[in-house]
Write an enzyme that holds these catalytic residues in place. Structure first.
Site, mmCIF file in Angstrom:
data_model
loop_
_atom_site.group_PDB
_atom_site.id
_atom_site.type_symbol
_atom_site.label_atom_id
_atom_site.label_comp_id
_atom_site.label_asym_id
_atom_site.label_seq_id
_atom_site.Cartn_x
_atom_site.Cartn_y
_atom_site.Cartn_z
ATOM 1 N N ASP A 194 0.839 -1.203 0.000
ATOM 2 C CA ASP A 194 0.000 0.000 0.000
ATOM 3 C C ASP A 194 0.877 1.258 0.000
ATOM 4 O O ASP A 194 0.574 2.247 -0.670
ATOM 5 C CB ASP A 194 -0.930 -0.003 1.219
ATOM 6 C CG ASP A 194 -1.830 -1.223 1.221
ATOM 7 O OD1 ASP A 194 -2.380 -1.552 0.165
ATOM 8 O OD2 ASP A 194 -1.951 -1.869 2.284
ATOM 9 N N HIS A 221 -5.437 -3.578 5.477
ATOM 10 C CA HIS A 221 -5.070 -3.891 4.088
ATOM 11 C C HIS A 221 -6.271 -4.449 3.320
ATOM 12 O O HIS A 221 -6.277 -5.599 2.905
ATOM 13 C CB HIS A 221 -3.891 -4.872 4.050
ATOM 14 C CG HIS A 221 -3.504 -5.236 2.647
ATOM 15 N ND1 HIS A 221 -2.959 -4.336 1.756
ATOM 16 C CD2 HIS A 221 -3.635 -6.395 1.950
ATOM 17 C CE1 HIS A 221 -2.758 -4.920 0.599
ATOM 18 N NE2 HIS A 221 -3.160 -6.177 0.670
HETATM 19 N N1 LIG Z 1 -0.313 -8.419 1.808
HETATM 20 C C1 LIG Z 1 -0.371 -8.029 0.561
HETATM 21 O O1 LIG Z 1 -0.198 -6.851 0.270
HETATM 22 C C2 LIG Z 1 -0.618 -9.025 -0.533
HETATM 23 C C3 LIG Z 1 -0.326 -8.684 -1.861
HETATM 24 C C4 LIG Z 1 -0.535 -9.628 -2.855
HETATM 25 C C5 LIG Z 1 -1.042 -10.885 -2.522
HETATM 26 N N2 LIG Z 1 -1.316 -11.175 -1.234
HETATM 27 C C6 LIG Z 1 -1.815 -12.494 -0.846
HETATM 28 O O2 LIG Z 1 -0.727 -13.419 -0.855
HETATM 29 C C7 LIG Z 1 -1.247 -14.740 -1.037
HETATM 30 C C8 LIG Z 1 -0.459 -15.477 -2.095
HETATM 31 O O3 LIG Z 1 -0.620 -14.877 -3.344
HETATM 32 P P1 LIG Z 1 0.089 -15.517 -4.663
HETATM 33 O O4 LIG Z 1 -0.264 -14.649 -5.789
HETATM 34 O O5 LIG Z 1 1.507 -15.820 -4.380
HETATM 35 O O6 LIG Z 1 -0.715 -16.894 -4.777
HETATM 36 P P2 LIG Z 1 -0.252 -18.233 -5.529
HETATM 37 O O7 LIG Z 1 -1.445 -19.111 -5.608
HETATM 38 O O8 LIG Z 1 0.471 -17.906 -6.764
HETATM 39 O O9 LIG Z 1 0.801 -18.865 -4.520
HETATM 40 C C9 LIG Z 1 0.431 -19.325 -3.259
HETATM 41 C C10 LIG Z 1 1.350 -20.450 -2.885
HETATM 42 O O10 LIG Z 1 0.946 -20.897 -1.593
HETATM 43 C C11 LIG Z 1 1.118 -22.303 -1.596
HETATM 44 N N3 LIG Z 1 0.359 -22.921 -0.528
HETATM 45 C C12 LIG Z 1 -0.952 -23.248 -0.490
HETATM 46 N N4 LIG Z 1 -1.227 -23.865 0.664
HETATM 47 C C13 LIG Z 1 -0.083 -23.913 1.367
HETATM 48 C C14 LIG Z 1 0.283 -24.433 2.641
HETATM 49 N N5 LIG Z 1 -0.606 -25.025 3.439
HETATM 50 N N6 LIG Z 1 1.561 -24.308 3.042
HETATM 51 C C15 LIG Z 1 2.489 -23.709 2.235
HETATM 52 N N7 LIG Z 1 2.212 -23.211 1.026
HETATM 53 C C16 LIG Z 1 0.941 -23.320 0.609
HETATM 54 C C17 LIG Z 1 0.663 -22.733 -2.982
HETATM 55 O O11 LIG Z 1 1.124 -24.044 -3.286
HETATM 56 C C18 LIG Z 1 1.264 -21.656 -3.847
HETATM 57 O O12 LIG Z 1 2.550 -22.015 -4.285
HETATM 58 C C19 LIG Z 1 -2.731 -14.562 -1.381
HETATM 59 O O13 LIG Z 1 -3.491 -14.794 -0.227
HETATM 60 C C20 LIG Z 1 -2.813 -13.110 -1.794
HETATM 61 O O14 LIG Z 1 -4.095 -12.574 -1.610
HETATM 62 C C21 LIG Z 1 -1.114 -10.270 -0.244
HETATM 63 O O1 LIG Z 2 -5.618 -7.317 -4.042
HETATM 64 C C1 LIG Z 2 -5.295 -8.451 -3.687
HETATM 65 O O2 LIG Z 2 -6.111 -9.358 -3.576
HETATM 66 C C2 LIG Z 2 -3.855 -8.755 -3.407
HETATM 67 C C3 LIG Z 2 -3.190 -7.767 -2.504
HETATM 68 O O3 LIG Z 2 -3.842 -7.643 -1.285
HETATM 69 C C4 LIG Z 2 -2.958 -6.441 -3.140
HETATM 70 O O4 LIG Z 2 -3.199 -5.417 -2.505
HETATM 71 O O5 LIG Z 2 -2.505 -6.407 -4.302
#
Ligand SMILES: NC(=O)c1ccc[n+]([C@@H]2O[C@H](COP(=O)([O-])OP(=O)(O)OC[C@H]3O[C@@H](n4cnc5c(N)ncnc54)[C@H](O)[C@@H]3O)[C@@H](O)[C@H]2O)c1
Ligand SMILES: O=C(O)C[C@H](O)C(=O)O
Length: 357
Positions: A194, A221
């Site tokens: 953010d 967030h």
């Molecule tokens: N905080 C933030 O600002 C922010 C920003 C972007 C994404 N996110 C969040 O981050 C998370 C991941 O996003 P992504 O795009 O990498 O998703 P993705 O699906 O590409 O990757 C997620 C990974 O988690 C793994 N996984 C699933 N269950 C698991 C477990 N029990 N133990 C270990 N690994 C496990 C999957 O195998 C996969 O490799 C999502 O929840 C997304 O919303 C948060």
């Molecule tokens: O928007 C989402 O779901 C992923 C993450 O929280 C973001 O802000 O990009």
């Protein structure tokens, strides 16, 4: 000079061990793989684990952490595909030794001895979903991972990325409380993206280099809980009411902007990996004892009446050394705070109830 037959045999043995099918994974390691023959993590530096390391965020995050000179050991854990990611990243000629861990039975090995654990495990949004729609799947994933952290590395700093962050951080806190290991100073929800977005969008409007801009983003967030404090931007500047509306909406909906552009292929991964490594680096520099490390994060807090809130924190040897008050807010920001509080309170309660039920 011709190699001796002993040398030939040694080279043949090493070549066989270095074949990709022999790459070191916990539980099926080859005695001559890099992680075994060199530093073994004995070099000075911090030990970092990424849980969810094979995912869209996990992979570029692993690459960027491998490039960080403060890191001596990097553990990559996921339920799928860590052998390939580990093999790939381990060829980078940077200092950190990389080890891969695959599946629940290797989770504890991945965590023992870690200084910092970063959690991007879980499912991402698709268009039309809110972050809260991820709760049913991701809450259980974060709970299980945190139970293992409480057991194996209770003193590690934990960076929670998995959404919905507004609920997954309270889930982590409840798990640690139940295990008797909760220390609010070392549990941080990552809201850095953010701030990264806010710096970028504000810099665009002001015609500045984003690296020269610092926008505090407080609250949480998700949607209206993301509260940029445009009255406190550095360098000091004034915005028209139209600019304030535009910037606030764009920062609050930055995640959705990416989810829609990716059209079903997930949410922000590359900018998130960048933000996560920026935040992890701040945590590690704090641990090292560097002074003046200040970042925004979603943490256990008494800044307002809610038990979790994102605000500026000072990072140090013990994790969070200081949580800063919000500072003076203008009327627009005070209204935004009221809206944020309502949604945040529900998300926090949902997380706590999930563990207590
Ligand atoms: N905080 C933030 O600002 C922010 C920003 C972007 C994404 N996110 C969040 O981050 C998370 C991941 O996003 P992504 O795009 O990498 O998703 P993705 O699906 O590409 O990757 C997620 C990974 O988690 C793994 N996984 C699933 N269950 C698991 C477990 N029990 N133990 C270990 N690994 C496990 C999957 O195998 C996969 O490799 C999502 O929840 C997304 O919303 C948060
Ligand atoms: O928007 C989402 O779901 C992923 C993450 O929280 C973001 O802000 O990009």
């Amino acid at each position: 000079m011709q190699p001796t037959s002993n040398a030939n045999q040694r080279i043949a043995r090493i070549s066989a061990h270095l074949h990709p099918s022999n790459l070191r994974m916990e539980g099926r390691c080859s005695s001559l793989m890099g992680a075994n023959c060199r530093a073994k993590g004995g070099a000075p530096g911090f030990k970092v684990a990424i849980l969810g390391a094979a995912g869209g965020i996990g992979q570029p995050l692993a690459m960027l952490i491998k490039m960080n000179p403060l890191v001596s050991v990097l553990h990559l854990y996921d339920v799928v595909n860590t052998p390939g990611v580990t093999a790939d990243i381990s060829h980078m000629d940077t200092g950190a030794v990389v080890r891969g861990f695959l599946g629940q039975q290797q989770l504890e090995d991945a965590l023992i001895g870690m200084d910092l654990v970063i959690i991007p495990a879980g499912v991402p949004r698709k268009p039309g979903m809110t972050r809260d729609d991820l709760f049913n799947i991701n809450a259980g994933i974060v709970k299980t991972l945190c139970e293992a952290i409480a057991k194996c590395c209770p003193k590690a700093i934990v960076n929670v990325i998995s959404n919905p962050v507004n609920s997954t951080v309270p889930i982590a806190a409840e798990v640690f409380k139940r295990a008797g290991t909760y220390d609010p100073k070392i549990l941080l929800g990552v809201t850095m993206l953010d701030v990264v977005r806010a710096n970028t969008f504000v810099a665009e409007v002001l015609g500045l280099d984003p690296r020269d801009v610092d926008v505090p983003v407080v609250g949480g967030h998700a949607g209206v809980t993301i509260l940029p404090l445009l009255s406190q931007v550095k360098p000091p500047c004034a915005f028209t009411p139209k600019e304030v509306d535009y910037l606030t909406n764009r920062i609050q909906n930055g995640g959705t902007e990416v989810v829609e552009a990716k059209a079903g292929a997930g949410s922000a991964t590359l900018s998130m990996a960048y933000a996560a490594v920026k935040f992890a680096d701040a945590c590690l520099r704090g641990l090292r004892g560097d002074a003046g490390i200040i970042q925004c994060a979603y943490v256990g807090s008494q800044v307002i009446e809610l038990p979790f809130f994102a605000s500026k924190v000072r990072l140090g040897r013990n994790g969070i050394e200081e949580i800063f008050p919000l500072g003076p807010l203008n009327e627009y920001e005070r209204d935004g705070l009221e809206k944020a509080k309502k949604e945040l309170a529900e998300s926090i309660q949902k997380g706590i109830s999930f563990v207590r039920k």
